[in-house]
Design a protein around this motif. Structure first.
Motif, PDB file in Angstrom:
ATOM      1  N   GLU A 227      -0.398   3.677   5.754  1.00 36.31           N
ATOM      2  CA  GLU A 227      -1.815   3.437   5.978  1.00 36.31           C
ATOM      3  C   GLU A 227      -2.629   4.608   6.763  1.00 36.31           C
ATOM      4  OE1 GLU A 227      -1.537  -1.344   7.053  1.00 36.31           O
ATOM      5  OE2 GLU A 227      -0.637  -0.025   8.279  1.00 36.31           O
ATOM      6  N   HIS A 228      -1.463   5.448   7.484  1.00 40.48           N
ATOM      7  CA  HIS A 228      -2.275   6.639   8.188  1.00 40.48           C
ATOM      8  C   HIS A 228      -2.446   7.616   7.158  1.00 40.48           C
ATOM      9  CE1 HIS A 228      -1.766   5.592  12.444  1.00 40.48           C
ATOM     10  NE2 HIS A 228      -0.679   5.052  12.421  1.00 40.48           N
ATOM     11  N   ARG A 229      -1.681   7.867   6.115  1.00 39.05           N
ATOM     12  CA  ARG A 229      -2.072   8.990   5.031  1.00 39.05           C
ATOM     13  C   ARG A 229      -3.244   8.310   4.327  1.00 39.05           C
ATOM     14  NH1 ARG A 229       3.767   8.708   4.167  1.00 39.05           N
ATOM     15  NH2 ARG A 229       4.706  10.669   4.905  1.00 39.05           N
ATOM     16  N   ALA A 230      -3.649   7.070   4.123  1.00 37.90           N
ATOM     17  CA  ALA A 230      -4.595   6.714   3.412  1.00 37.90           C
ATOM     18  C   ALA A 230      -5.949   7.011   4.090  1.00 37.90           C
ATOM     19  CB  ALA A 230      -4.563   5.293   3.067  1.00 37.90           C
ATOM     20  N   ALA A 231      -5.778   6.621   5.484  1.00 40.43           N
ATOM     21  CA  ALA A 231      -7.028   7.027   6.305  1.00 40.43           C
ATOM     22  C   ALA A 231      -7.241   8.364   6.154  1.00 40.43           C
ATOM     23  CB  ALA A 231      -6.582   6.360   7.478  1.00 40.43           C
ATOM     24  N   ALA A 232      -6.210   9.240   6.354  1.00 40.86           N
ATOM     25  CA  ALA A 232      -6.305  10.451   6.306  1.00 40.86           C
ATOM     26  C   ALA A 232      -7.098  11.240   5.266  1.00 40.86           C
ATOM     27  CB  ALA A 232      -4.837  11.275   6.641  1.00 40.86           C
ATOM     28  N   ASP A 233      -6.667  10.742   3.887  1.00 39.36           N
ATOM     29  CA  ASP A 233      -7.355  10.932   2.863  1.00 39.36           C
ATOM     30  C   ASP A 233      -8.812  10.588   2.660  1.00 39.36           C
ATOM     31  OD1 ASP A 233      -5.049  12.274   1.719  1.00 39.36           O
ATOM     32  OD2 ASP A 233      -4.367  10.635   0.791  1.00 39.36           O
ATOM     33  N   ALA A 234      -8.912   9.390   3.187  1.00 38.61           N
ATOM     34  CA  ALA A 234     -10.390   8.874   3.299  1.00 38.61           C
ATOM     35  C   ALA A 234     -11.236   9.598   4.169  1.00 38.61           C
ATOM     36  CB  ALA A 234     -10.418   7.421   3.674  1.00 38.61           C
ATOM     37  N   HIS A 235     -10.747  10.101   5.145  1.00 36.07           N
ATOM     38  CA  HIS A 235     -11.710  10.919   5.844  1.00 36.07           C
ATOM     39  C   HIS A 235     -11.718  12.271   5.555  1.00 36.07           C
ATOM     40  CE1 HIS A 235     -12.053   8.439   9.627  1.00 36.07           C
ATOM     41  NE2 HIS A 235     -10.854   8.361   9.600  1.00 36.07           N
ATOM     42  N   ALA A 236     -10.625  12.904   4.873  1.00 39.28           N
ATOM     43  CA  ALA A 236     -10.831  14.242   4.293  1.00 39.28           C
ATOM     44  C   ALA A 236     -12.024  14.141   3.044  1.00 39.28           C
ATOM     45  CB  ALA A 236      -9.523  14.608   3.539  1.00 39.28           C
ATOM     46  N   ALA A 237     -11.831  12.852   2.046  1.00 38.44           N
ATOM     47  CA  ALA A 237     -12.880  13.108   1.180  1.00 38.44           C
ATOM     48  C   ALA A 237     -14.253  13.158   1.375  1.00 38.44           C
ATOM     49  CB  ALA A 237     -12.605  11.642   0.509  1.00 38.44           C
ATOM     50  N   GLN A 238     -14.419  12.710   2.920  1.00 38.52           N
ATOM     51  CA  GLN A 238     -15.968  12.822   3.414  1.00 38.52           C
ATOM     52  C   GLN A 238     -16.085  13.788   4.175  1.00 38.52           C
ATOM     53  OE1 GLN A 238     -16.984   9.017   5.513  1.00 38.52           O
ATOM     54  NE2 GLN A 238     -15.586   7.802   4.260  1.00 38.52           N
ATOM     55  N   GLY A 239     -15.161  14.877   4.228  1.00 42.86           N
ATOM     56  CA  GLY A 239     -15.377  15.961   5.118  1.00 42.86           C
ATOM     57  C   GLY A 239     -15.259  15.725   6.527  1.00 42.86           C
ATOM     58  N   HIS A 240     -14.712  14.931   7.002  1.00 41.86           N
ATOM     59  CA  HIS A 240     -14.116  14.301   8.427  1.00 41.86           C
ATOM     60  C   HIS A 240     -12.953  15.138   8.742  1.00 41.86           C
ATOM     61  CE1 HIS A 240     -17.282  10.757   7.792  1.00 41.86           C
ATOM     62  NE2 HIS A 240     -17.923  12.074   7.834  1.00 41.86           N
ATOM     63  N   TRP A 241     -12.966  16.290   9.069  1.00 41.29           N
ATOM     64  CA  TRP A 241     -11.768  16.994   9.168  1.00 41.29           C
ATOM     65  C   TRP A 241     -10.856  16.859  10.435  1.00 41.29           C
ATOM     66  CZ3 TRP A 241     -10.503  18.018   4.353  1.00 41.29           C
ATOM     67  CH2 TRP A 241     -11.254  18.513   3.670  1.00 41.29           C
ATOM     68  N   ASN A 242     -11.499  16.440  11.508  1.00 47.08           N
ATOM     69  CA  ASN A 242     -10.980  16.289  12.893  1.00 47.08           C
ATOM     70  C   ASN A 242     -10.240  14.944  12.692  1.00 47.08           C
ATOM     71  OD1 ASN A 242     -12.087  18.342  13.672  1.00 47.08           O
ATOM     72  ND2 ASN A 242     -13.138  17.161  15.500  1.00 47.08           N
ATOM     73  N   GLN A 243     -10.945  14.014  12.048  1.00 46.51           N
ATOM     74  CA  GLN A 243     -10.247  12.712  11.853  1.00 46.51           C
ATOM     75  C   GLN A 243      -9.012  12.683  10.995  1.00 46.51           C
ATOM     76  OE1 GLN A 243     -13.383  13.116  12.101  1.00 46.51           O
ATOM     77  NE2 GLN A 243     -14.600  11.522  12.719  1.00 46.51           N
ATOM     78  N   ALA A 244      -9.287  13.485   9.761  1.00 44.09           N
ATOM     79  CA  ALA A 244      -8.378  13.544   8.811  1.00 44.09           C
ATOM     80  C   ALA A 244      -6.918  14.020   9.544  1.00 44.09           C
ATOM     81  CB  ALA A 244      -8.691  14.380   7.786  1.00 44.09           C
ATOM     82  N   VAL A 245      -7.224  15.384  10.194  1.00 46.35           N
ATOM     83  CA  VAL A 245      -6.022  15.951  11.064  1.00 46.35           C
ATOM     84  C   VAL A 245      -5.257  15.219  11.649  1.00 46.35           C
ATOM     85  CG1 VAL A 245      -5.515  17.719  12.449  1.00 46.35           C
ATOM     86  CG2 VAL A 245      -6.704  18.390  10.646  1.00 46.35           C
ATOM     87  N   GLN A 246      -5.819  14.066  12.553  1.00 52.17           N
ATOM     88  CA  GLN A 246      -5.042  13.379  13.488  1.00 52.17           C
ATOM     89  C   GLN A 246      -4.614  12.430  12.723  1.00 52.17           C
ATOM     90  OE1 GLN A 246      -8.021  12.079  16.782  1.00 52.17           O
ATOM     91  NE2 GLN A 246      -9.316  13.541  16.038  1.00 52.17           N
ATOM     92  N   GLU A 247      -5.164  11.540  11.579  1.00 49.54           N
ATOM     93  CA  GLU A 247      -4.362  10.834  11.124  1.00 49.54           C
ATOM     94  C   GLU A 247      -3.014  11.207  10.129  1.00 49.54           C
ATOM     95  OE1 GLU A 247      -4.612   7.708  10.976  1.00 49.54           O
ATOM     96  OE2 GLU A 247      -6.233   7.430  12.644  1.00 49.54           O
ATOM     97  N   ARG A 248      -3.254  12.321   9.825  1.00 52.26           N
ATOM     98  CA  ARG A 248      -2.242  13.079   8.889  1.00 52.26           C
ATOM     99  C   ARG A 248      -1.157  13.242   9.820  1.00 52.26           C
ATOM    100  NH1 ARG A 248      -0.478  13.230   3.983  1.00 52.26           N
ATOM    101  NH2 ARG A 248      -2.506  13.041   3.251  1.00 52.26           N
ATOM    102  N   MET A 249      -1.272  13.606  11.254  1.00 49.90           N
ATOM    103  CA  MET A 249      -0.244  14.007  12.016  1.00 49.90           C
ATOM    104  C   MET A 249       0.504  12.619  12.559  1.00 49.90           C
ATOM    105  SD  MET A 249       1.545  16.100  13.888  1.00 49.90           S
ATOM    106  CE  MET A 249       2.577  16.511  15.328  1.00 49.90           C
TER     107      MET A 249
END
Length: 225
Positions: A117-139
């Protein structure tokens, strides 16, 4: 022909002309001028204060322009250079934020989710260019994955630094990368820094490598050596 002074003297009889000393005359003039009719068009206290302020600014600017090389033009160039430097620092460092020490900031919130679920959220943020949220979710995905593999004990309130230190034991070859990932997470989540696509890609690569790496586990107690 009588002079004007003589006519006044004669008109008044033998009495001497009336004279007023300096101090009473000044007091009488002050009482007269203090009447409201003489002050109807005076500026308000706010306007007087504003005029004094602008006079002070004008004096300050004149003094500064006299001291700066090139006079007024040189002072304007210096001011523009200082403003440009401030804008450059703001763009490079981002807006400062007051935050607690990174070692005291929890990694997870109160909503338990799986690594997937965290990876899916990270990929969704990355697809929109929201890198801050994407990095946090990937960690979070990285750490949750290690918990799901029983390499880390699930513990509420664990910080990113603590997770990196604990994860370095089964993955000693990735210790530096884990600590760097923890620092990146804290800088972005609590330090006001801005993530980039490169930051996200680096953390994604680390997550993938750990997922496919066999951990170095300690030998069971009592095992034959």
């Amino acid at each position: 022909m009588l002079t004007a002074a003589a006519r006044l003297t004669r008109a008044g009889g033998d009495e001497p002309p009336v004279t007023i000393s300096r101090d009473p005359a000044r007091e009488a003039a002050e009482r007269e001028l203090s009447k409201p009719a003489y002050h109807e068009n005076d500026p308000s206290w706010f306007m007087r204060a504003l005029n004094k302020f602008w006079d002070w600014v004008d004096e300050l600017f004149s003094a500064a322009s006299g001291a700066a090389p090139g006079g007024t033009l040189g002072l304007i160039v210096i001011i523009l250079a200082v403003l440009a430097l401030g804008l450059l620092l703001w763009w490079r460092l981002g807006t400062p934020r007051r935050s607690p020490a990174s070692s005291q900031a929890p990694l997870f919130d109160d909503r338990p989710r799986s690594a997937a679920e965290h990876r899916a959220a990270a990929d969704a943020h990355a697809a929109q260019g929201h890198w801050n949220q994407a990095v946090q979710e990937r960690m979070r995905a990285l750490v949750r994955s290690l918990e799901e593999r029983a390499l880390l004990d699930p513990r509420p309130g664990r910080t990113a630094d603590e997770a990196a230190t604990e994860a370095a034991r089964p993955f000693p070859a990735h210790a530096d990368a884990l600590h760097q990932a923890a620092r990146t997470f804290d800088d972005i989540a609590y330090g006001g820094r801005t993530a980039t696509q490169a930051t996200y890609n680096t953390l994604t690569t680390l997550d993938t490598e750990l997922h496919h790496t066999t951990p170095s586990l300690p030998s069971p107690a009592g095992a034959l050596r």
